[in-house]
Design a protein around this motif. Structure first.
Motif, mmCIF file in Angstrom:
data_model
loop_
_atom_site.group_PDB
_atom_site.id
_atom_site.type_symbol
_atom_site.label_atom_id
_atom_site.label_comp_id
_atom_site.label_asym_id
_atom_site.label_seq_id
_atom_site.Cartn_x
_atom_site.Cartn_y
_atom_site.Cartn_z
ATOM 1 N N LEU A 371 -6.578 -11.694 -17.001
ATOM 2 C CA LEU A 371 -6.749 -12.283 -15.677
ATOM 3 C C LEU A 371 -5.402 -12.632 -15.053
ATOM 4 C CD1 LEU A 371 -9.791 -14.561 -16.546
ATOM 5 C CD2 LEU A 371 -9.830 -12.402 -15.290
ATOM 6 N N LEU A 372 -4.461 -13.116 -15.876
ATOM 7 C CA LEU A 372 -3.119 -13.385 -15.361
ATOM 8 C C LEU A 372 -2.424 -12.087 -14.970
ATOM 9 C CD1 LEU A 372 -1.542 -16.213 -17.571
ATOM 10 C CD2 LEU A 372 -2.417 -16.362 -15.247
ATOM 11 N N VAL A 373 -2.589 -11.063 -15.782
ATOM 12 C CA VAL A 373 -1.997 -9.760 -15.458
ATOM 13 C C VAL A 373 -2.541 -9.248 -14.128
ATOM 14 C CG1 VAL A 373 -1.856 -7.329 -16.143
ATOM 15 C CG2 VAL A 373 -1.508 -9.128 -17.858
ATOM 16 N N ALA A 374 -3.825 -9.432 -13.903
ATOM 17 C CA ALA A 374 -4.442 -8.959 -12.655
ATOM 18 C C ALA A 374 -3.828 -9.634 -11.433
ATOM 19 C CB ALA A 374 -5.952 -9.205 -12.690
ATOM 20 N N LEU A 375 -3.338 -10.861 -11.598
ATOM 21 C CA LEU A 375 -2.748 -11.581 -10.471
ATOM 22 C C LEU A 375 -1.436 -10.963 -10.000
ATOM 23 C CD1 LEU A 375 -3.393 -15.306 -11.508
ATOM 24 C CD2 LEU A 375 -4.541 -14.019 -9.710
ATOM 25 N N LEU A 376 -0.815 -10.137 -10.837
ATOM 26 C CA LEU A 376 0.451 -9.514 -10.445
ATOM 27 C C LEU A 376 0.271 -8.573 -9.261
ATOM 28 C CD1 LEU A 376 1.953 -8.620 -13.958
ATOM 29 C CD2 LEU A 376 2.536 -10.548 -12.477
ATOM 30 N N SER A 377 -0.940 -8.158 -9.002
ATOM 31 C CA SER A 377 -1.205 -7.223 -7.900
ATOM 32 C C SER A 377 -1.789 -7.922 -6.682
ATOM 33 C CB SER A 377 -2.178 -6.126 -8.374
ATOM 34 O OG SER A 377 -1.670 -5.457 -9.506
ATOM 35 N N ASP A 378 -1.669 -9.253 -6.614
ATOM 36 C CA ASP A 378 -2.363 -10.020 -5.577
ATOM 37 C C ASP A 378 -1.487 -10.507 -4.430
ATOM 38 O OD1 ASP A 378 -4.845 -9.741 -6.556
ATOM 39 O OD2 ASP A 378 -5.157 -11.808 -7.137
ATOM 40 N N ASN A 379 -0.293 -9.922 -4.248
ATOM 41 C CA ASN A 379 0.591 -10.330 -3.147
ATOM 42 C C ASN A 379 0.855 -11.829 -3.156
ATOM 43 O OD1 ASN A 379 0.764 -7.678 -1.997
ATOM 44 N ND2 ASN A 379 -1.276 -7.970 -1.123
ATOM 45 N N LEU A 380 1.246 -12.332 -4.299
ATOM 46 C CA LEU A 380 1.530 -13.755 -4.450
ATOM 47 C C LEU A 380 2.820 -14.124 -3.725
ATOM 48 C CD1 LEU A 380 0.823 -14.109 -8.280
ATOM 49 C CD2 LEU A 380 -0.743 -14.565 -6.412
ATOM 50 N N SER A 381 2.942 -15.404 -3.359
ATOM 51 C CA SER A 381 4.192 -15.887 -2.782
ATOM 52 C C SER A 381 5.276 -15.891 -3.850
ATOM 53 C CB SER A 381 4.010 -17.304 -2.231
ATOM 54 O OG SER A 381 3.702 -18.206 -3.283
ATOM 55 N N GLY A 382 6.540 -15.981 -3.432
ATOM 56 C CA GLY A 382 7.661 -15.848 -4.356
ATOM 57 C C GLY A 382 7.626 -16.773 -5.548
ATOM 58 N N SER A 383 7.471 -18.085 -5.306
ATOM 59 C CA SER A 383 7.501 -19.051 -6.407
ATOM 60 C C SER A 383 6.285 -18.889 -7.313
ATOM 61 C CB SER A 383 7.565 -20.486 -5.859
ATOM 62 O OG SER A 383 6.452 -20.741 -5.024
ATOM 63 N N MET A 384 5.131 -18.618 -6.717
ATOM 64 C CA MET A 384 3.918 -18.434 -7.512
ATOM 65 C C MET A 384 4.015 -17.161 -8.346
ATOM 66 S SD MET A 384 -0.065 -18.382 -6.202
ATOM 67 C CE MET A 384 0.150 -19.900 -5.310
ATOM 68 N N LEU A 385 4.563 -16.111 -7.751
ATOM 69 C CA LEU A 385 4.721 -14.849 -8.464
ATOM 70 C C LEU A 385 5.645 -15.027 -9.663
ATOM 71 C CD1 LEU A 385 4.252 -11.814 -8.685
ATOM 72 C CD2 LEU A 385 6.126 -11.471 -7.065
ATOM 73 N N VAL A 416 6.591 -2.770 -13.252
ATOM 74 C CA VAL A 416 7.494 -1.735 -12.715
ATOM 75 C C VAL A 416 7.497 -1.800 -11.189
ATOM 76 C CG1 VAL A 416 7.848 0.755 -12.461
ATOM 77 C CG2 VAL A 416 7.346 -0.208 -14.715
ATOM 78 N N GLY A 417 6.306 -2.023 -10.618
ATOM 79 C CA GLY A 417 6.216 -2.149 -9.162
ATOM 80 C C GLY A 417 7.068 -3.280 -8.625
ATOM 81 N N LEU A 418 7.106 -4.399 -9.335
ATOM 82 C CA LEU A 418 7.946 -5.524 -8.923
ATOM 83 C C LEU A 418 9.421 -5.169 -9.012
ATOM 84 C CD1 LEU A 418 6.093 -8.545 -10.593
ATOM 85 C CD2 LEU A 418 6.214 -7.996 -8.155
ATOM 86 N N MET A 419 9.785 -4.419 -10.058
ATOM 87 C CA MET A 419 11.186 -4.051 -10.225
ATOM 88 C C MET A 419 11.655 -3.094 -9.121
ATOM 89 S SD MET A 419 11.554 -3.560 -14.363
ATOM 90 C CE MET A 419 13.283 -3.096 -14.216
ATOM 91 N N THR A 420 10.789 -2.251 -8.641
ATOM 92 C CA THR A 420 11.179 -1.260 -7.639
ATOM 93 C C THR A 420 10.943 -1.726 -6.203
ATOM 94 O OG1 THR A 420 9.012 -0.200 -7.875
ATOM 95 C CG2 THR A 420 10.836 0.692 -9.185
ATOM 96 N N ASP A 421 10.323 -2.877 -6.048
ATOM 97 C CA ASP A 421 10.082 -3.411 -4.700
ATOM 98 C C ASP A 421 11.362 -4.069 -4.182
ATOM 99 O OD1 ASP A 421 9.327 -4.744 -2.393
ATOM 100 O OD2 ASP A 421 7.489 -5.581 -3.254
ATOM 101 N N PRO A 422 11.934 -3.588 -3.074
ATOM 102 C CA PRO A 422 13.196 -4.181 -2.574
ATOM 103 C C PRO A 422 13.059 -5.630 -2.132
ATOM 104 C CG PRO A 422 12.271 -2.626 -0.972
ATOM 105 C CD PRO A 422 11.476 -2.459 -2.236
ATOM 106 N N CYS A 423 11.824 -6.103 -1.931
ATOM 107 C CA CYS A 423 11.622 -7.493 -1.496
ATOM 108 C C CYS A 423 11.518 -8.465 -2.668
ATOM 109 C CB CYS A 423 10.353 -7.596 -0.641
ATOM 110 S SG CYS A 423 10.441 -6.668 0.901
ATOM 111 N N THR A 424 11.515 -7.949 -3.894
ATOM 112 C CA THR A 424 11.369 -8.823 -5.059
ATOM 113 C C THR A 424 12.610 -9.689 -5.239
ATOM 114 O OG1 THR A 424 9.907 -7.274 -6.199
ATOM 115 C CG2 THR A 424 11.060 -8.874 -7.573
#
Length: 518
Positions: A371-385, A416-424
């Protein structure tokens, strides 16, 4: 009498509201508002307009376009019959409700000074209540109007209405003050500075009607939000025991919600208040409010309060876990709640297990890792992410079994998506790369990887001009990936990753090391 008949036809009837408007009633009614018409006609017309626009944004616009706002404002003047004022003020309140354009038009027409004047002690209580409600609608989500209302002297008058007045007046005054506190961005809120705290706390008493308790808790929750000074004052006024008492099962849900929200806003970055709230017995009833029998908004605010209670407090982490919060939160997450609620609950779980091995074990046993892993795809705010990613890193660093669970839950792709996202953000990137490295470094987990496909997007980061943290994190991930099996090495080579990886390693003073968990 015709105006009253129209009011009867359209009250609480959206279909009839539309029919009456389409028949041309709004311009005809607006023409009957000016001062040259009899007072009883003005009174009936104002009431009819209230019923026509209530909850109807289309009719709100039509009434404003018909020019009804200036004559309605004129009916608030001191020389107008009180019964007419009592119809004109609600009409204006319904006109501006959830309507920023009309809020501006009513304020520009001069409604604020006469409404504030109607809050005075010489005004009958019923009219004070109506005026306070109209002002609350005028300032809701409108900082400009809040400033105008405050400048007109409304805040001290509203504070006076919190004491020794009928419940309806107290409810409307507390609501107006709470909404004004939402719009107040000053370090010391104008509402608190006017002396609102003690009377608002007094309204939390068990002898106060529930509707008044709800609005008092609502006002307090915003007065203390992001304001350490006001938090201290509210705690000193003994608000915490009263708020905790409002969490009980016998309290109406809307009161529970506001009490939980007020407690949540009292404790962030305040260990004293965290301890005070826990000592007052808030944890068991907050956990009880996570029950499936509670409305979603109550569950959400209870999770929010528990989340804030445990941040930076290992002692409260233990108390909240012992009260049964972890399985309750996991159960809520499993039920696929709305996104706004899912993120709050996920953060509560993350805060509960953050740097807490015992709670991490309880969370894993309850099935929380996927369930925590699933949250990685939920467009969380920076601090929450970051909190979610970092929590997963701690779990992945715990033992091989948890690393397998994180991997099996599909963590690689979103990481991997977070690593390649320029906004991360840099710290989220570093935590995501450390997560993947931890997974790839475990011999018991490495066997799960038979292809490099999921990692190929990382090639774009292997540029000499990439930020250092990106080069270090990416190199670490790919170095560990390349060491798994020859077929993955060949896949990486075919994708063109090996040469830039070697170039970066050669240019680095601290080349990445292949790590292994034993």
């Amino acid at each position: 009498m015709a105006a009253l008949s129209l009011a009867t036809i359209v009250v609480d009837n959206t279909c009839n509201q539309g029919k009456v408007a389409s028949a041309g009633a709004i311009p005809a009614l607006s023409a009957l508002l000016p001062a040259n018409n009899p007072a009883n006609v003005q009174e009936q017309v104002a009431y009819s307009i209230s019923t026509i626009v209530s909850g109807n944004s289309v009719n709100q616009g039509k009434v404003a376009s018909a020019g009804a706002i200036p004559p309605l404002v004129a009916l608030l003047s001191a020389n107008t019959r009180r019964s007419v004022q009592s119809r004109a003020a609600p009409a204006l309140a319904f006109l501006v409700e959830n309507n920023p354009d009309n809020q501006g038009k009513v304020a520009s027409a001069g409604a604020i000074p006469p409404l504030v004047a109607l809050l005075s002690a010489s005004t009958p209580a019923g009219m004070q209540e109506i005026a306070a409600n109209a002002l609350a609608k005028l300032v809701e989500n409108n900082a400009d109007n809040e400033g105008k209302v405050a400048s007109a002297g409304a805040i001290p008058l509203l504070v006076e209405l919190l004491s020794d007045t009928p419940a309806g007046v107290q409810q409307s005054a507390a609501s107006a003050l709470g909404i004004m506190a939402v719009n107040d961005t000053g370090k010391i809120g104008r509402v608190a500075s006017a002396g609102a705290l003690c009377p608002l706390v007094a309204l939390l008493s068990s002898s106060t009607p529930a509707d008044v308790q709800q609005r008092a808790a609502f006002a307090l929750s915003f007065i203390v939000c992001s304001n350490p000074t006001n938090r201290g004052k509210v705690e000193a006024a003994s608000a915490i025991p009263s708020l905790v008492a409002l969490l009980s099962a016998s309290t109406p849900a809307d009161v529970q919600k506001e009490a939980a929200n007020a407690l949540a806003n009292l404790v962030p970055s305040d260990t004293r208040n965290q301890d005070k709230v826990a000592s007052a017995g808030a944890i068991p009833p907050l956990v009880a409010l996570l029950s499936v029998s509670s409305p979603a908004v109550v569950q959400d605010q209870a999770a929010y309060a528990l989340s804030n209670l445990v941040v930076g407090s290992p002692k409260n982490q233990g108390k909240v876990a012992d009260a049964g919060a972890i399985p309750a939160l996991i159960s809520l997450l499993s039920a696929s709640p709305p996104d706004w609620m899912q993120q709050r609950i996920g953060l509560a779980v993350a805060n509960l297990v953050f740097h807490n091995r015992d709670n991490q074990a309880k969370m894993a046993s309850a099935g929380g890792i996927p369930l925590l892993v699933a949250l990685l795809s939920d467009n969380l705010s920076g601090s929450m992410l970051w909190q979610i990613v970092e929590t997963l890193l701690q779990i992945a660093s715990f033992n091989s079994h948890y690393r397998k669970l994180v991997t099996a839950a599909g963590a690689i792709s979103p990481l991997v998506g977070l690593m390649t996202d320029p906004c991360t953000h840099d710290r989220v990137f570093s935590s995501a790369s450390a997560n993947i490295t931890a997974l790839l470094s475990d011999p018991r987990v490495r066997g799960l990887f038979t292809s490099a496909t999921s990692f190929l997007p990382l090639l774009a980061l292997l540029q000499v001009d990439s930020p250092e943290h990106a080069l270090v994190g990416t190199s670490s991930v790919l170095s560990n990936l390349a060491s798994i099996i020859p077929s993955i090495q060949r896949e990486l080579a075919a994708a063109g990753i090996i040469l830039p990886l070697l170039a970066i390693r050669a240019a680095s003073c601290n080349p990445p090391q292949v790590q292994h968990y034993v």
